[in-house]
Design an enzyme around this catalytic site. Structure first.
Site, PDB file in Angstrom:
ATOM      1  N   GLY A 137     -17.441   2.305   6.234  1.00 23.44           N
ATOM      2  CA  GLY A 137     -18.622   2.024   5.427  1.00 23.44           C
ATOM      3  C   GLY A 137     -19.720   3.055   5.557  1.00 23.44           C
ATOM      4  CB  THR A 175     -10.353   4.772   5.038  1.00 21.39           C
ATOM      5  OG1 THR A 175      -9.236   4.860   5.931  1.00 21.39           O
ATOM      6  CG2 THR A 175     -10.267   3.482   4.245  1.00 21.39           C
ATOM      7  CE  LYS A 235      -3.454   0.159   2.830  1.00 24.56           C
ATOM      8  NZ  LYS A 235      -4.304   0.264   4.035  1.00 24.56           N
ATOM      9  N   GLY A 291     -19.364   0.512   9.460  1.00 19.47           N
ATOM     10  CA  GLY A 291     -18.583   1.024  10.569  1.00 19.47           C
ATOM     11  C   GLY A 291     -17.971   2.371  10.250  1.00 19.47           C
ATOM     12  CB  ALA A 328     -12.652  -5.436   3.649  1.00 12.16           C
ATOM     13  CE  LYS A 337      -3.156  -3.737  10.102  1.00  8.26           C
ATOM     14  NZ  LYS A 337      -3.597  -2.594   9.262  1.00  8.26           N
TER      15      LYS A 337
END
Length: 340
Positions: free
Chosen positions: A186, A151, A67, A183, A256, A79
């Site tokens: 979304g 995002t 990314k 969430g 996602a 991560k």
């Protein structure tokens, strides 16, 4: 199983800590620092086995590496996963986060972290009490806040680019978009799509989240629902050998992580005539905003331009995939690796 995963991984470093007071396994996976310090969120989740958590962290770290390269950010990929027996709250949660903060601080800037599944801006504020290598703290603590809407902004641009590639125009007027997961990403995405004239179908495992939307699709009926764009914005793995033949959409474009259950699913989508917007490209808006604002000093105008550039990058990927007869996932990885 942990040993096998560690031996097989091609990343730079894995830090493993067992937090005895809570029974939590902590995994910090740093895939690459070739472009700069590794950046990636902290995920808190219940897993069946510690090895499942480690495998998740490894996959996510590599996706962050790709990314950052795909959207040309001067960071590497990392991560962290906190594999908890159950989601903690109150003092137990705070104490766990402080111990985790000490661990991240001990890495001396090799890894910078922010929120992810089941962690929040408030959690980043707690981590920030002990560790300077944290982003997306609250405005009051000098951070950039919740990355969800940012995002969503990048995903919106990505959906428009995908629609343009398939239908010849980026107008969303009358296009049917199914948003799965309402969430922090979304929900704002659904609002923006509706404002642009799209007909939004909403789905979430928590029915109360769908109440503000007129057309609701049950979680069980998502796969097989007829739409122009399927936007998975919850957990990954929804695209697999079983679900792909049942999809009734022309485009998959959502926020996602790890949407493909296995690499072969990219080819399955291509064979089905479904355009796939690789997740590690389209969901980069949060990273662009938080790291751009907090670490690179970008203005809001510069950040907005980078959101729009997500669409341009996807267009380049789609064009390359068509020309080479390959999958969009392969074309996206090729683009990212050319920048490493």
């Amino acid at each position: 199983m942990l040993e096998e995963l560690l031996r097989s991984w091609d990343g730079e470093e894995v830090v493993v800590r067992f937090d005895r007071p809570t029974g939590t396994w902590i995994f910090v996976c740093i895939h690459s620092t070739s472009r700069g310090p590794a950046g990636g969120g902290t995920r808190m989740k219940v897993y069946a086995e510690p090895a499942d958590a480690l495998a998740d962290a490894m996959r996510l770290a590599e996706a962050m590496r790709l990314k950052m390269a795909a959207v040309d950010m001067p960071f590497g990929g990392g991560k962290a996963v906190l594999a908890v027996p159950e989601l903690p709250d109150g003092g137990a949660r705070r104490d766990l986060l402080l111990r985790y903060a000490d661990l991240v601080a001990s890495l001396r800037g090799t890894f910078h972290t922010g929120p992810d599944v089941n962690t929040s801006v408030a959690d980043m504020d707690v981590i920030g009490e002990r560790c300077p290598y944290v982003f997306c703290r609250s405005d009051e603590r000098g951070g950039s806040g919740d990355p969800g809407p940012q995002t969503a902004r990048g995903v919106f641009h990505g959906i428009r680019a995908s629609v343009r590639h398939v239908f010849g125009t980026d107008s969303l007027e009358g296009r049917v978009v199914l948003v799965q997961g309402l969430g922090s990403v979304g929900a704002p995405l659904a609002k923006e799509l509706a404002a642009a004239g799209a007909r939004v179908l909403a789905s979430d495992v928590l029915p109360e989240r769908t109440e503000r939307f007129g057309e609701v699709v049950s979680a069980e009926a998502v796969v097989g629902a007829e739409c122009d764009v399927y936007a998975p914005c919850a957990l990954g793995g929804t695209l697999n050998a079983e679900s792909i033949p049942r999809l009734r959409c022309r485009i998959v474009a959502g926020s996602a992580n790890n949407q493909l259950a296995e690499p072969e699913d990219a080819e399955r989508l291509r064979q089905a005539g479904i355009l796939y917007a690789p997740d590690f490209v389209i969901n980069a808006g949060g990273a662009l905003h938080s790291l751009g604002q907090e670490h690179l000093g970008w203005t809001e105008e510069q950040i907005e331009a980078r959101y729009a550039a997500i669409g341009a990058t996807l267009t380049e990927i789609f064009t390359r995939a068509d020309a080479e007869g390959t999958t969009t996932e392969a074309a996206a990885q090729q683009l990212a690796r050319s920048r490493l």
